[in-house]
Each structure stands twice: as structure tokens, then as C-alpha cells.
Scaffold this active site. Structure first.
Site, PDB file in Angstrom:
ATOM      1  CB  CYS A 138       0.557   5.047  -3.002  1.00 15.13           C
ATOM      2  SG  CYS A 138       1.170   4.363  -4.535  1.00 15.13           S
ATOM      3  CB  CYS A 179      -1.397   2.691  -5.229  1.00 13.02           C
ATOM      4  SG  CYS A 179       0.249   2.370  -4.618  1.00 13.02           S
TER       5      CYS A 179
END
Lengths: 299, 109
Positions: free
Chosen positions: B33, B36
Site C-alpha cells: 500500500c 501506507c
């Protein structure tokens, strides 16, 4: 205040490539970006970047970032709030102020939102703008992807690895803009069902997404909605500097110069005809070269 | 220590129990991600500034599906602040450093 030869705003392929070139020209260079890697970093698969048969967006981004850092270019994860042109350009971010002789705008685009009831309410509770980030949470669930571009189709292809059913809700009568390779894979998929001539009017649920309502009042039961309806230009910075735009996209010439001296632009933020990583890289390289030429001339 | 790694088996002790002594921020993330990966260093920096006042617990959702499911994680990055065993505030998605700092300051006291 820290002074630089060149400050690049934006850290996607255009900004990072501009950084690589500036680094090799030994210019004192700073890249300021919010999402390092930019839009491509969220791509599930990239298969059209020369030398990379298949690579994830985040891997490709990290390679570019690594390369630019190895050349001594500084990279800061900050948000630009104000740019002023004095003798040099003064750039104020959320935490510091910098000055630069030249600036390269590689600010990319903003993701477009649906702007329907339920969209904000269920953010993180079934509404997502990043299939690579959130796809894995939809194992054995039903999801809808909204949109018909490459981003929408690749999102659907990623989601079919987890979900039992993937709907693609698209307002046109067939896929027009996406790459034929992706369209073919979508058509061959047994899990993906395109629903054409349709728009999402509302996202409905109690604590999380339970269904979507379409423009023909039909309701479809889904656990997740992935919004991939394209992008729009971010006009905040061009407006501050009085940069000419076309439909919000920065007008440049072939040297990536804008109408303001000392300001160059590259990548998806410009009025170019193809918004891809490879074209963004190309424009980033040219912008860096043009900035370098101007600096050299003034010395 | 400002930052710890937590998992499905020590979550109860390191987050729920610990949050009865000191606020605990759980950063639900995954390596695939991009937002993230970007958020990680920012939140770690701000947590470090507040060493002694807050603990940052990193939770890899890829390796720890049970707690992620229990907390209804459907989007990452997903950051939750725990106090006295309960969630007091949360946010989803990448945020700039100053916004994270403000969020932490508003919620630790």
C-alpha cells in the site's frame, strides 16, 4: 532559508526524473512531494514502462526514488502552501520556507470524487480510492468499481483475485478510453460484470457499505465501492503564479517552459496529450534540461 | 520506546492493556500500500517527538488478518488511537505531517 538551484514540486515520475537529471547536472535540487511516487505508486501493475515487463506501481516508484536520492537530490514529504516570485522563487510548505532559482511543477492531478450521498460517510467503511491498498479486504465479497478507464479496469482485474463478484459501473455504452489489452482481460473474466450506461447515485448502508443505487433506480448489493472515475487538474499553484492553463492544465512549449520565466512544468499537470509514466518522465527530463540551460546562461 | 510492532497474538496486551497506562496509536498498514509506506515515517517521526506520552504500534494487516477483521479495517492506511482499551479517534488515508501532529496533540491529552 535554504537556497536551491532548482525546486521540483511533485514526486511522481515527472518530478523524480527531473530530479535525476538535475542531480546529474550537479544542480542543488530539492523535490517536495506529498505522495512519493505519485499516482503511479498506487497502480496494481505497470506493463508498458520500457525495461519493466511487469512491475507494481510502488516498486517502480521506489526504484525512481532510490535513483534520485543516490544522486544527492533532497526529497521532502511536505505540502506546498504558497509560492511567490521575488528575485528567486520563495516556496512555503507546511513546515519550512525555501528559495529556488528555478522551479519545475510536476504536481500531477487530483483524483475525482463521485460527489454522491454516502461517499464521504463510508470512506474507509467500504468506499475506497485505492484498489491496490484495499483489495485484499474484500476476499469473498462483492464489489463495484466505478469508471471505465485503465485505472478502473486494472482495479477490477486486481479485485477479481479476491472478490466473488466485481461490477464495473460505467456511464458510457462501452469501454472507449481503456487499453485494448485490459478490455480483453475484463471481457474474458468470469467474475467481472460491466454495467454500462449507468451512474452511481447513492451509496447506502448502516455502519458500512451495503448497496449502491444507480441512475435507473436499480439497487445492487455490494460490500465495497472503488472509485476510479479519473482525475482533475489541481489549479492552486498555477493560479498563485499566474501560469496560463488550458482546461486547468498548465500550458507548456516543447522545452516545458510555461508563460512565467523560470517556471517549467512536466507530467500529468500539463496540457500534454498522453498522461502516462513514460511521457511524464520524458517531460521531466526536458524540464530539467531547460532549467539547467537557463541557470548556465545567467552565470 | 516510542514504536513497537504488534500482531494478532500480542495485540490484547500491547494495545488494549497498554492503553490503560498510556495512549496507543495503532497504524494498520501493508507493504503493498503506497500511501501506507509514505505515512509510516511521518507518523513515526511525530510519535517520537511525543515519546513518553504516546506509543506507536505498527500492525501489518497482511500478516495479521484476525485483528484487522475484528476492527473492521476496509481501507489502509488506517490509524486508530486507543485509550483505556477503547478507540477514541481514528483516520484513514495519507495525511501531511502537520495534520498528524495536530491529531496526536488533540487526542493524547
Amino acid at each position: 532559508m535554504k537556497e536551491y538551484d532548482v525546486i521540483i514540486i511533485g514526486s511522481g515520475p515527472a518530478g523524480l526524473t527531473a530530479g535525476i537529471y538535475c542531480g546529474r547536472y550537479l544542480l542543488k535540487t530539492l523535490i517536495i512531494g506529498e505522495l512519493l511516487g505519485g499516482e503511479i505508486s498506487e497502480a496494481h501493475k505497470v506493463c508498458n514502462f520500457p525495461s519493466q515487463k511487469e512491475i507494481t506501481g510502488i516498486e517502480l516508484s521506489m526504484k525512481m526514488l532510490d535513483q534520485v536520492k543516490s544522486l544527492g537530490v533532497e526529497v521532502k514529504q511536505e505540502r506546498v502552501e504558497e509560492i511567490k516570485k521575488e528575485d528567486n522563487f520563495i516556496i512555503k510548505t507546511n513546515s519550512e520556507e525555501y528559495s529556488a532559482k528555478k522551479i519545475i511543477l510536476a504536481v500531477g492531478r487530483k483524483k475525482r470524487k463521485l460527489n454522491v450521498p454516502g461517499e464521504d460517510k463510508f470512506l474507509g467503511k467500504g468506499v475506497s480510492y485505492c484498489a491496490t491498498c484495499d483489495g485484499a479486504f474484500y476476499k469473498d465479497k462483492i464489489v463495484a468499481v466505478v469508471g471505465g478507464s485503465n485505472a478502473a479496469l486494472t482495479a477490477a482485474l486486481l479485485l477479481e483475485e479476491y472478490a466473488t463478484n466485481v461490477y464495473i459501473i460505467y456511464r458510457r455504452e462501452k469501454f472507449f478510453r481503456a487499453e485494448p489489452t485490459w478490455i480483453k482481460l475484463v471481457e474474458e473474466s468470469k467474475k467481472i460484470t460491466p454495467i454500462f450506461n449507468s451512474e452511481v447515485m447513492e451509496i447506502i448502508g448502516k455502519d458500512k457499505v451495503e448497496k449502491i443505487k444507480l441512475n435507473n433506480s436499480k439497487e445492487i448489493k455490494v460490500d465495497g465501492v472503488f472509485v476510479e472515475i479519473g482525475f482533475e487538474p489541481d489549479e492552486a499553484i498555477p493560479k498563485q503564479l499566474g501560469i496560463e492553463t488550458e482546461n486547468g492544465y498548465i500550458i507548456t512549449n516543447k522545452e516545458q517552459k510555461t508563460n512565467i520565466k523560470g517556471v517549467f512544468a512536466a507530467g500529468d499537470a500539463t496540457n500534454n496529450v498522453l498522461k502516462q509514466a513514460i511521457t511524464a518522465c520524458s517531460e521531466g527530463a526536458i524540464a530539467a534540461q531547460s532549467a539547467y540551460e537557463e541557470i548556465k546562461k545567467s552565470e | 520506546m516510542a514504536k513497537i510492532e504488534v500482531n494478532d497474538s500480542n495485540f490484547e496486551q500491547e494495545v488494549i492493556e497498554k492503553s490503560k497506562e498510556i495512549p496507543v496509536i495503532v497504524d494498520f498498514w501493508a507493504p503493498w500500500c503506497a500511501p501506507c509506506v509514505m505515512l509510516g515515517p511521518l507518523i513515526e517521526k511525530v510519535a517520537e517527538e511525543n515519546e513518553g506520552k504516546v506509543v506507536l504500534a505498527k500492525m501489518n494487516v497482511d500478516e495479521n488478518p484476525l485483528k484487522s477483521q475484528e476492527y473492521g479495517i476496509m481501507s489502509i492506511p488506517n490509524v486508530k488511537m486507543f485509550k483505556d482499551g477503547k478507540i477514541v479517534s481514528e483516520f484513514v488515508g495519507l495525511m501531511p505531517e502537520d495534520a498528524i501532529r495536530q491529531w496526536i496533540n488533540e487526542n493524547i491529552n
